[in-house]
Design an enzyme around this catalytic site. Sequence first.
Site, PDB file in Angstrom:
ATOM      1  N   TYR A 168      -1.584  -4.735  -3.482  1.00 30.86           N
ATOM      2  CA  TYR A 168      -1.751  -6.162  -3.558  1.00 30.86           C
ATOM      3  C   TYR A 168      -3.047  -6.551  -3.890  1.00 30.86           C
ATOM      4  O   TYR A 168      -3.301  -7.623  -3.901  1.00 30.86           O
ATOM      5  CB  TYR A 168      -1.369  -6.720  -2.020  1.00 30.86           C
ATOM      6  CG  TYR A 168       0.025  -6.590  -1.775  1.00 30.86           C
ATOM      7  CD1 TYR A 168       0.969  -5.961  -2.614  1.00 30.86           C
ATOM      8  CD2 TYR A 168       0.582  -6.962  -0.337  1.00 30.86           C
ATOM      9  CE1 TYR A 168       2.264  -5.809  -2.117  1.00 30.86           C
ATOM     10  CE2 TYR A 168       1.818  -6.803  -0.164  1.00 30.86           C
ATOM     11  CZ  TYR A 168       2.578  -6.185  -0.936  1.00 30.86           C
ATOM     12  OH  TYR A 168       4.082  -5.974  -0.482  1.00 30.86           O
ATOM     13  N   ASP A 186       9.967  -5.877   7.671  1.00 29.38           N
ATOM     14  CA  ASP A 186      10.970  -6.551   7.710  1.00 29.38           C
ATOM     15  C   ASP A 186      12.282  -6.009   7.897  1.00 29.38           C
ATOM     16  O   ASP A 186      13.056  -6.559   8.629  1.00 29.38           O
ATOM     17  CB  ASP A 186      11.156  -6.945   6.354  1.00 29.38           C
ATOM     18  CG  ASP A 186      10.372  -8.458   6.059  1.00 29.38           C
ATOM     19  OD1 ASP A 186       9.269  -8.490   6.774  1.00 29.38           O
ATOM     20  OD2 ASP A 186      10.682  -9.399   5.354  1.00 29.38           O
ATOM     21  N   ASP A 223       4.934  -3.569   4.392  1.00 28.87           N
ATOM     22  CA  ASP A 223       5.393  -4.848   4.304  1.00 28.87           C
ATOM     23  C   ASP A 223       7.157  -4.750   4.225  1.00 28.87           C
ATOM     24  O   ASP A 223       7.594  -5.421   4.909  1.00 28.87           O
ATOM     25  CB  ASP A 223       4.812  -5.399   2.799  1.00 28.87           C
ATOM     26  CG  ASP A 223       5.170  -6.992   2.600  1.00 28.87           C
ATOM     27  OD1 ASP A 223       5.566  -7.518   3.677  1.00 28.87           O
ATOM     28  OD2 ASP A 223       4.978  -7.365   1.550  1.00 28.87           O
ATOM     29  N   ASP A 273      11.118   6.719   1.683  1.00 29.58           N
ATOM     30  CA  ASP A 273      12.644   6.262   1.719  1.00 29.58           C
ATOM     31  C   ASP A 273      13.491   7.047   2.800  1.00 29.58           C
ATOM     32  O   ASP A 273      14.376   6.471   3.506  1.00 29.58           O
ATOM     33  CB  ASP A 273      13.113   6.947   0.339  1.00 29.58           C
ATOM     34  CG  ASP A 273      12.573   8.379  -0.041  1.00 29.58           C
ATOM     35  OD1 ASP A 273      11.420   8.726   0.525  1.00 29.58           O
ATOM     36  OD2 ASP A 273      13.092   9.049  -0.774  1.00 29.58           O
ATOM     37  N   LYS A 286       4.571   8.385  -0.044  1.00 32.22           N
ATOM     38  CA  LYS A 286       5.688   8.878  -0.829  1.00 32.22           C
ATOM     39  C   LYS A 286       4.956  10.006  -1.519  1.00 32.22           C
ATOM     40  O   LYS A 286       4.715   9.962  -2.897  1.00 32.22           O
ATOM     41  CB  LYS A 286       5.898   7.495  -1.954  1.00 32.22           C
ATOM     42  CG  LYS A 286       7.020   7.865  -2.857  1.00 32.22           C
ATOM     43  CD  LYS A 286       8.183   7.906  -2.260  1.00 32.22           C
ATOM     44  CE  LYS A 286       9.322   8.472  -3.285  1.00 32.22           C
ATOM     45  NZ  LYS A 286      10.801   8.889  -3.056  1.00 32.22           N
TER      46      LYS A 286
END
Length: 350
Positions: A141, A247, A243, A219, A187
């Site tokens: 970001y 959620d 992020d 994952d 990852k």
Amino acid sequence: MNLKILLLPGDGIGTEVTSAASCVLQAVAKKFGHTLELSEGLLGGVAIHKTGTPLPDETLQKALAADATFMGAVGLPEFDNVAPEKRPEKGLLGIRKALGVFANLRPVRTWPALVESSPLKNHLVEGTDMIIVRELTGGLYYGEPRGIFGDRAFNTMAYTRVEIERVTRKAFALARARRKKLTNVDKSNVLEVSQFWRRVVNDVAPEFPDVELEHMLVDTCAMQLVLSPRRFDVIVTENTFGDILSDEGAVLAGSIGMLPSASLGESKGLYEPVHGSAPDIAGQNKANPLGAIGSVAAMLEYSFGLMKEAEAVNTAIGRVLESGNVTADLKPKGAPATTDEVGRAVSEAL
Ligand code: NAD
């Protein structure tokens, strides 16, 4: 104690849930004998309308002068198609960066009264109680270079050792005060940044020998969060993964309106519900303010060390949930309560 707090209501339902949160703050101050020094500032779309910028300097100065900042939500549909640097959300990224809040804590718990609200089977979600710690000021970001150049676009995921160490230490310290288990999510089978991230987490681990550390690919974590959420105590991960995973956590809590968050740096704290400005229900007094009120509890705990007060707010939230006097998103038995009514009910339950 004197509590000097800046409120940034923002846009849409941000203003509505901030008003409910402020009502609860005032009730806490009254009950426990604290002095509240509340001020307000502009952030997001409302700030663009009034000053031409999503994060006016006056707001920044007020935030730097306050002990803690509470934010509602930002975002207005009219800005959906403008360039990222002109959007209300730019104010959000700007204030996080300016306050140096690098660790975003997102507690995810299943309240007994809400088990039925989760789309997952009861026996899977019951007893879920975790904190997702998301790195907040680095990674994709913020990474440079970035941009759209003709037929090619790119962003950069970059982390320094210091950035990884400080968020990892916060996560270990949280785990130490809870069930002593930390899950690092990355990852590292594909990304060099993740391989480095994992190496630094391992370097910090010996400082916390009493906390069990495990590593998990992002994952796998996405899958485990819905298959076996109780297995998690504290999760630490980089900005983008955090992020998305947090959620997913919203599903466990029954409604995104339930989720609080705390963003911490070395000294400042920024507190906000996880949800956005929800233009589809804005202005109707029907937004769930409990994520915002939970963020007030987090503020009392992390910025002021007021554990008793924080616990009282969380207990009051639990009582209101049990009473069934809740907003439409939680599928109440009778007529849904309004945002204001829930704010008042929590204040009274205190
Ligand atoms: P959103 O969280 O605003 O809404 C998603 C859905 O959840 C909507 O159907 C909404 O009605 C519902 N919802 C959200 N909060 C609720 C609450 N408290 N009570 C009841 N229902 C609730 O996400 P979105 O629709 O993707 O984004 C809307 C705007 O908010 C966009 O401009 C986005 O950029 C912005 N946004 C801001 C933040 C922030 O300020 N931290 C976070 C996410 C999105």
